[in-house]
Design a protein around this motif. Structure first.
Motif, PDB file in Angstrom:
ATOM      1  N   TYR A 184     -10.051 -11.758 114.513  1.00 40.26           N
ATOM      2  CA  TYR A 184      -9.103 -10.638 114.594  1.00 40.26           C
ATOM      3  C   TYR A 184      -9.569  -9.528 113.646  1.00 40.26           C
ATOM      4  N   VAL A 185      -9.737  -8.331 114.209  1.00 38.61           N
ATOM      5  CA  VAL A 185     -10.272  -7.211 113.424  1.00 38.61           C
ATOM      6  C   VAL A 185      -9.287  -6.049 113.496  1.00 38.61           C
ATOM      7  N   PRO A 186      -8.458  -5.853 112.480  1.00 39.96           N
ATOM      8  CA  PRO A 186      -7.493  -4.757 112.528  1.00 39.96           C
ATOM      9  C   PRO A 186      -8.111  -3.424 112.159  1.00 39.96           C
ATOM     10  N   ASP A 187      -7.556  -2.357 112.710  1.00 40.78           N
ATOM     11  CA  ASP A 187      -7.739  -1.023 112.157  1.00 40.78           C
ATOM     12  C   ASP A 187      -6.746  -0.918 111.006  1.00 40.78           C
ATOM     13  N   ARG A 188      -7.247  -0.773 109.792  1.00 37.95           N
ATOM     14  CA  ARG A 188      -6.312  -0.584 108.681  1.00 37.95           C
ATOM     15  C   ARG A 188      -5.507   0.691 108.910  1.00 37.95           C
ATOM     16  N   ARG A 189      -4.313   0.762 108.331  1.00 35.50           N
ATOM     17  CA  ARG A 189      -3.415   1.880 108.625  1.00 35.50           C
ATOM     18  C   ARG A 189      -4.080   3.222 108.336  1.00 35.50           C
ATOM     19  N   GLY A 190      -3.715   4.202 109.179  1.00 38.02           N
ATOM     20  CA  GLY A 190      -4.314   5.523 109.088  1.00 38.02           C
ATOM     21  C   GLY A 190      -5.567   5.684 109.919  1.00 38.02           C
ATOM     22  N   ARG A 191      -5.929   4.645 110.697  1.00 44.77           N
ATOM     23  CA  ARG A 191      -7.174   4.658 111.446  1.00 44.77           C
ATOM     24  C   ARG A 191      -6.955   4.152 112.870  1.00 44.77           C
ATOM     25  N   GLY A 192      -7.720   4.707 113.808  1.00 46.20           N
ATOM     26  CA  GLY A 192      -7.816   4.151 115.149  1.00 46.20           C
ATOM     27  C   GLY A 192      -6.487   3.819 115.792  1.00 46.20           C
ATOM     28  N   MET A 193      -6.286   2.539 116.086  1.00 45.18           N
ATOM     29  CA  MET A 193      -5.112   2.083 116.824  1.00 45.18           C
ATOM     30  C   MET A 193      -3.874   1.910 115.964  1.00 45.18           C
ATOM     31  N   SER A 194      -3.997   2.109 114.650  1.00 41.69           N
ATOM     32  CA  SER A 194      -2.876   1.837 113.747  1.00 41.69           C
ATOM     33  C   SER A 194      -2.134   3.096 113.345  1.00 41.69           C
ATOM     34  N   GLY A 195      -0.909   2.905 112.845  1.00 39.65           N
ATOM     35  CA  GLY A 195      -0.066   4.016 112.439  1.00 39.65           C
ATOM     36  C   GLY A 195      -0.515   4.633 111.128  1.00 39.65           C
ATOM     37  N   PRO A 196       0.201   5.661 110.657  1.00 44.53           N
ATOM     38  CA  PRO A 196      -0.215   6.427 109.475  1.00 44.53           C
ATOM     39  C   PRO A 196      -0.018   5.667 108.168  1.00 44.53           C
ATOM     40  N   HIS A 197      -0.635   6.201 107.106  1.00 45.16           N
ATOM     41  CA  HIS A 197      -0.501   5.588 105.783  1.00 45.16           C
ATOM     42  C   HIS A 197       0.944   5.613 105.295  1.00 45.16           C
ATOM     43  N   GLY A 198       1.658   6.674 105.559  1.00 45.96           N
ATOM     44  CA  GLY A 198       3.048   6.798 105.113  1.00 45.96           C
ATOM     45  C   GLY A 198       3.144   7.488 103.767  1.00 45.96           C
ATOM     46  N   ALA A 199       4.313   8.039 103.494  1.00 54.48           N
ATOM     47  CA  ALA A 199       4.510   8.843 102.287  1.00 54.48           C
ATOM     48  C   ALA A 199       4.478   8.012 101.016  1.00 54.48           C
ATOM     49  N   ASP A 200       4.868   6.749 101.088  1.00 52.92           N
ATOM     50  CA  ASP A 200       4.945   5.914  99.886  1.00 52.92           C
ATOM     51  C   ASP A 200       3.787   4.931  99.822  1.00 52.92           C
ATOM     52  N   PHE A 201       2.593   5.371 100.210  1.00 53.56           N
ATOM     53  CA  PHE A 201       1.456   4.454 100.321  1.00 53.56           C
ATOM     54  C   PHE A 201       1.072   3.855  98.977  1.00 53.56           C
ATOM     55  N   ALA A 202       0.811   2.562  99.008  1.00 54.69           N
ATOM     56  CA  ALA A 202       0.281   1.806  97.875  1.00 54.69           C
ATOM     57  C   ALA A 202      -0.389   0.570  98.462  1.00 54.69           C
ATOM     58  N   VAL A 203      -1.103  -0.176  97.634  1.00 53.26           N
ATOM     59  CA  VAL A 203      -1.790  -1.356  98.147  1.00 53.26           C
ATOM     60  C   VAL A 203      -0.814  -2.334  98.790  1.00 53.26           C
ATOM     61  N   GLN A 204       0.435  -2.364  98.337  1.00 62.99           N
ATOM     62  CA  GLN A 204       1.415  -3.276  98.896  1.00 62.99           C
ATOM     63  C   GLN A 204       1.649  -3.025 100.376  1.00 62.99           C
ATOM     64  N   ARG A 205       1.536  -1.775 100.819  1.00 63.48           N
ATOM     65  CA  ARG A 205       1.695  -1.481 102.244  1.00 63.48           C
ATOM     66  C   ARG A 205       0.617  -2.223 103.048  1.00 63.48           C
ATOM     67  N   GLU A 206      -0.614  -2.197 102.557  1.00 62.52           N
ATOM     68  CA  GLU A 206      -1.691  -2.862 103.303  1.00 62.52           C
ATOM     69  C   GLU A 206      -1.602  -4.380 103.162  1.00 62.52           C
ATOM     70  N   VAL A 207      -1.084  -4.851 102.066  1.00 66.17           N
ATOM     71  CA  VAL A 207      -0.812  -6.287 101.947  1.00 66.17           C
ATOM     72  C   VAL A 207       0.195  -6.712 103.016  1.00 66.17           C
ATOM     73  N   GLU A 208       1.231  -5.916 103.199  1.00 62.65           N
ATOM     74  CA  GLU A 208       2.231  -6.225 104.226  1.00 62.65           C
ATOM     75  C   GLU A 208       1.631  -6.157 105.626  1.00 62.65           C
ATOM     76  N   ASP A 209       0.697  -5.215 105.838  1.00 57.40           N
ATOM     77  CA  ASP A 209       0.021  -5.128 107.137  1.00 57.40           C
ATOM     78  C   ASP A 209      -0.763  -6.403 107.426  1.00 57.40           C
ATOM     79  N   LEU A 210      -1.535  -6.833 106.452  1.00 53.91           N
ATOM     80  CA  LEU A 210      -2.359  -8.023 106.646  1.00 53.91           C
ATOM     81  C   LEU A 210      -1.492  -9.268 106.783  1.00 53.91           C
ATOM     82  N   ARG A 211      -0.434  -9.344 106.016  1.00 47.31           N
ATOM     83  CA  ARG A 211       0.474 -10.489 106.137  1.00 47.31           C
ATOM     84  C   ARG A 211       1.103 -10.555 107.532  1.00 47.31           C
ATOM     85  N   ALA A 212       1.425  -9.401 108.100  1.00 49.64           N
ATOM     86  CA  ALA A 212       1.995  -9.382 109.451  1.00 49.64           C
ATOM     87  C   ALA A 212       0.996  -9.914 110.469  1.00 49.64           C
TER      88      ALA A 212
END
Length: 283
Positions: free
Chosen positions: A56-84
């Motif tokens: 499984y190869v995700p587009d990290r947020r803000g890229r390609g098939m994924s949604g935007p980084h968001g206004a409150d971006f921090a590493v925790q957002r990407e941790v939540e992405d990977l956990r999902a």
């Protein structure tokens, strides 16, 4: 026709994260790409693993098939992405490159599901070891719309690709500007380089946020493989040295002749795939 299927998961904040799925049966492996890259840059690595794993190869947020980084971006957002994604796929193995390795490392700390974690040259700053002085110039160039100059600043500032360090900025910038104008994604689910240049701003936020956090991982339960090439910059080797010192269940491999981009399509992904296969299947 592509040799992968596509899917999406929804992260904790509602952001959709798109991913590619290669292979089928076998243990699940998630490949997390690095800065200014997207899922498309791990195609050869994914194919090399797909005969024995579900990859499984995700587009990290803000890229390609994924949604935007968001206004409150921090590493925790990407941790939540990977956990999902891990929850949806039930994958137990993770591989991360560069800033993707930082995200993977932070995720494994709070996700017992991750049994084996392979990290290729995470830019974990130790006492200011990761170069950051170039970031303000990169952001100024980005904010004025000069993405070619911003890309050159990032490449030279990080020094992860030896060829760019040798070429003068005055020569490199117009060549890259021309490339950005003519280059695009080969498929609708691919991101162009021009689209990826601004994402480095968020990756450097992760680097800054995770600086000097190596002691946090002394309690990491996962088995870890630390990987690096002999042609990477010294600050990345220092990060691996520090992680090797603190991680309770770590082994280390140095791959001769590989640069920081070794796992990517333009590097030597088949060599990296062989090492990963051995690590994920070892008793």
């Amino acid at each position: 026709m592509p040799d992968y299927t596509k899917g999406t998961v929804r992260s904790l904040d509602g952001t959709e994260i798109g991913y590619r799925h290669y292979g089928g049966k076998g243990p699940g492996v998630v490949l997390v790409h690095g800065g200014m890259k997207a899922a498309q840059h791990f195609a050869r690595l994914a194919r090399a693993l797909a005969d024995g794993f579900g990859v499984y190869v995700p587009d990290r947020r803000g890229r390609g098939m994924s949604g935007p980084h968001g206004a409150d971006f921090a590493v925790q957002r990407e941790v939540e992405d990977l956990r999902a994604l891990l929850a949806a796929t039930e994958a137990r193995f993770v591989f991360g490159l560069s800033s993707g390795a930082l995200v993977s490392l932070r995720t494994a700390l709070s996700t017992p599901q991750v049994e084996r974690l392979a990290l290729y040259e995470p830019p974990l700053s130790v006492g200011g070891s990761t170069p950051m002085a170039w970031v303000p110039r990169y952001e100024r160039e980005l904010d004025t719309g000069n993405r070619a100059a911003a890309l050159v600043t990032a490449l030279k500032g990080l020094g992860t690709e030896p060829v760019f360090a040798r070429v003068p900025r005055a020569v490199l910038t117009p060549v890259i500007a021309l490339g950005l104008r003519v280059q695009g994604g080969a498929r609708p689910d691919e991101a162009s380089i021009a689209e990826l240049v601004p994402t480095e701003r968020y990756d450097m936020r992760i680097v800054a946020e995770m600086a000097d956090t190596a002691p946090d991982y002394a309690r990491l339960p996962a088995r870890v493989l630390l990987l690096g090439g002999t042609r990477g910059p010294g600050f990345l080797a220092r990060a691996l040295d520090e992680l090797e010192r603190v991680l309770p269940h770590a082994e280390r491999r140095t791959l001769p002749g590989l640069t920081h981009e070794g796992p990517e399509d333009d590097g030597r992904p088949l060599e990296v795939a062989g090492v990963l296969r051995d690590f994920y299947t070892a008793a």
